[in-house]
Design a protein around this motif. Structure first.
Motif, PDB file in Angstrom:
ATOM      1  N   ASN A   1      34.223  72.888 -13.985  1.00  0.00           N
ATOM      2  CA  ASN A   1      35.079  72.690 -15.158  1.00  0.00           C
ATOM      3  C   ASN A   1      35.034  71.239 -15.625  1.00  0.00           C
ATOM      4  O   ASN A   1      34.988  70.970 -16.829  1.00  0.00           O
ATOM      5  CB  ASN A   1      36.520  73.103 -14.837  1.00  0.00           C
ATOM      6  CG  ASN A   1      36.732  74.597 -14.946  1.00  0.00           C
ATOM      7  OD1 ASN A   1      37.060  75.115 -15.998  1.00  0.00           O
ATOM      8  ND2 ASN A   1      36.543  75.301 -13.842  1.00  0.00           N
ATOM      9  N   GLN A   2      35.038  70.326 -14.674  1.00  0.00           N
ATOM     10  CA  GLN A   2      34.936  68.903 -15.011  1.00  0.00           C
ATOM     11  C   GLN A   2      33.593  68.596 -15.666  1.00  0.00           C
ATOM     12  O   GLN A   2      33.517  67.903 -16.691  1.00  0.00           O
ATOM     13  CB  GLN A   2      35.102  68.069 -13.739  1.00  0.00           C
ATOM     14  CG  GLN A   2      34.917  66.574 -13.948  1.00  0.00           C
ATOM     15  CD  GLN A   2      34.922  65.812 -12.624  1.00  0.00           C
ATOM     16  OE1 GLN A   2      35.478  66.278 -11.627  1.00  0.00           O
ATOM     17  NE2 GLN A   2      34.308  64.649 -12.611  1.00  0.00           N
TER      18      GLN A   2
ATOM     19  N   LEU B   1      36.392  77.298  -4.563  1.00  0.00           N
ATOM     20  CA  LEU B   1      37.279  76.766  -5.591  1.00  0.00           C
ATOM     21  C   LEU B   1      36.978  75.300  -5.861  1.00  0.00           C
ATOM     22  O   LEU B   1      37.122  74.826  -6.998  1.00  0.00           O
ATOM     23  CB  LEU B   1      38.735  76.947  -5.173  1.00  0.00           C
ATOM     24  CG  LEU B   1      39.254  78.385  -5.231  1.00  0.00           C
ATOM     25  CD1 LEU B   1      40.680  78.467  -4.684  1.00  0.00           C
ATOM     26  CD2 LEU B   1      39.206  78.919  -6.668  1.00  0.00           C
ATOM     27  N   ALA B   2      36.550  74.565  -4.851  1.00  0.00           N
ATOM     28  CA  ALA B   2      36.223  73.149  -5.039  1.00  0.00           C
ATOM     29  C   ALA B   2      35.044  72.994  -6.005  1.00  0.00           C
ATOM     30  O   ALA B   2      35.078  72.148  -6.908  1.00  0.00           O
ATOM     31  CB  ALA B   2      35.894  72.496  -3.703  1.00  0.00           C
TER      32      ALA B   2
ATOM     33  N   SER C   1      34.052  80.652  -8.528  1.00  0.00           N
ATOM     34  CA  SER C   1      35.408  80.590  -7.978  1.00  0.00           C
ATOM     35  C   SER C   1      35.617  81.596  -6.854  1.00  0.00           C
ATOM     36  O   SER C   1      36.536  81.441  -6.049  1.00  0.00           O
ATOM     37  CB  SER C   1      36.446  80.821  -9.083  1.00  0.00           C
ATOM     38  OG  SER C   1      36.359  82.143  -9.598  1.00  0.00           O
TER      39      SER C   1
ATOM     40  N   TRP D   1      34.122  75.239  -8.222  1.00  0.00           N
ATOM     41  CA  TRP D   1      34.580  75.736  -9.511  1.00  0.00           C
ATOM     42  C   TRP D   1      35.339  74.648 -10.272  1.00  0.00           C
ATOM     43  O   TRP D   1      35.153  74.465 -11.481  1.00  0.00           O
ATOM     44  CB  TRP D   1      35.450  76.968  -9.311  1.00  0.00           C
ATOM     45  CG  TRP D   1      36.168  77.479 -10.520  1.00  0.00           C
ATOM     46  CD1 TRP D   1      37.511  77.639 -10.664  1.00  0.00           C
ATOM     47  CD2 TRP D   1      35.586  77.914 -11.765  1.00  0.00           C
ATOM     48  NE1 TRP D   1      37.811  78.145 -11.918  1.00  0.00           N
ATOM     49  CE2 TRP D   1      36.640  78.326 -12.604  1.00  0.00           C
ATOM     50  CE3 TRP D   1      34.285  78.000 -12.243  1.00  0.00           C
ATOM     51  CZ2 TRP D   1      36.452  78.801 -13.887  1.00  0.00           C
ATOM     52  CZ3 TRP D   1      34.079  78.472 -13.533  1.00  0.00           C
ATOM     53  CH2 TRP D   1      35.143  78.875 -14.336  1.00  0.00           C
ATOM     54  N   GLU D   2      36.172  73.896  -9.578  1.00  0.00           N
ATOM     55  CA  GLU D   2      36.886  72.792 -10.221  1.00  0.00           C
ATOM     56  C   GLU D   2      35.902  71.736 -10.722  1.00  0.00           C
ATOM     57  O   GLU D   2      36.065  71.191 -11.824  1.00  0.00           O
ATOM     58  CB  GLU D   2      37.877  72.167  -9.230  1.00  0.00           C
ATOM     59  CG  GLU D   2      39.069  73.052  -8.918  1.00  0.00           C
ATOM     60  CD  GLU D   2      39.969  72.458  -7.838  1.00  0.00           C
ATOM     61  OE1 GLU D   2      39.699  71.302  -7.421  1.00  0.00           O
ATOM     62  OE2 GLU D   2      40.912  73.144  -7.423  1.00  0.00           O
ATOM     63  N   TYR D   3      34.870  71.457  -9.927  1.00  0.00           N
ATOM     64  CA  TYR D   3      33.874  70.476 -10.349  1.00  0.00           C
ATOM     65  C   TYR D   3      33.116  70.963 -11.582  1.00  0.00           C
ATOM     66  O   TYR D   3      32.817  70.184 -12.490  1.00  0.00           O
ATOM     67  CB  TYR D   3      32.891  70.176  -9.213  1.00  0.00           C
ATOM     68  CG  TYR D   3      31.829  69.192  -9.637  1.00  0.00           C
ATOM     69  CD1 TYR D   3      32.140  67.848  -9.821  1.00  0.00           C
ATOM     70  CD2 TYR D   3      30.532  69.615  -9.902  1.00  0.00           C
ATOM     71  CE1 TYR D   3      31.187  66.945 -10.238  1.00  0.00           C
ATOM     72  CE2 TYR D   3      29.570  68.721 -10.335  1.00  0.00           C
ATOM     73  CZ  TYR D   3      29.896  67.384 -10.498  1.00  0.00           C
ATOM     74  OH  TYR D   3      28.940  66.492 -10.928  1.00  0.00           O
TER      75      TYR D   3
END
Length: 222
Positions: A208-209, A201-202, A197, A204-206
């Protein structure tokens, strides 16, 4: 009868068929000799095995393959860096970041005992490896390695993000990989991945998914 002075190549005992040549021919250029010696020494990175397995699950990945994969990720995924980065510097950093493991070995991120000793082992390895180069290049490459470790620059933060993402992808596509082998839990993965992160951030979001899906598929313990 006059004889011709042997060249450096002539002075070596020729290897027979199938016999390895254990040293390069000598050269009067001391700078080139040190550079070539370093190049030959870092070939050992190909023998340092990691916990991650190849995407086809045929064998363990080695450190040299890991570094190459990260370099390609920097080229392909550079648009996802949160800050402006110098792709050339990120590439150099990724190619250098694991060289110390030639002597220090790979440190499994979920092995707390090994992690506690990692900094000291890798610093000692850096003290041994980089001085093989001419001084200007030794300073340059060590500086890149230290920058990667410190994560204080945009280039280093993005490079570290890629370094964390790559084994995650391999563990997922191999049905859990080293997560399964070592009983790693989802919360442990997310804790170690959080540094992503700082650089993207992009991504990091992936992550988490991906971790959520890994739990649903049984690759990771919840």
């Amino acid at each position: 009868m006059s004889t011709q002075a042997p060249t450096p190549q002539d002075s070596m005992s020729p290897a027979g068929p199938g016999e390895p040549v254990t040293a390069l021919p000598s050269t009067s250029d001391s700078r080139l000799a040190r550079q070539l010696g370093f190049i030959l020494e870092i070939d050992k990175l190909k023998s340092v095995l990691r916990r991650s397995r190849l995407a086809d699950d045929s064998r363990a990945e080695n450190d040299a393959e890991h570094s190459w994969h990260l370099a390609m990720m920097a080229v392909v995924l550079g648009e996802y860096a949160d800050e402006e980065v110098d792709t050339g510097r990120v590439l150099r950093m990724l190619l250098v970041h694991d060289l110390v493991e030639i002597y220090a070995g790979d440190t499994f991120i979920y092995d707390q005992t090994a992690i506690a000793e990692q900094e000291a082992r890798e610093k000692a390895a850096a003290d041994r490896l980089f001085p093989l180069l001419p001084r200007d290049q030794a300073v340059q490459l060590r500086s890149l390695w230290e920058e990667f470790e410190a994560r204080r620059t945009p280039d280093a933060r993005f490079a570290r993000a890629l370094d964390r993402l790559q084994p995650l992808i391999l563990n997922y596509v191999t049905g859990g990989g080293s997560w399964q082998t070592h009983g790693v839990r989802a919360q442990d993965v997310l804790a170690h991945q959080r540094v992503v992160s700082e650089g993207s951030l992009a991504l990091w979001e992936y992550i988490n998914q991906l971790v959520g899906d890994a739990v649903r598929r049984g690759y990771l313990a919840a």
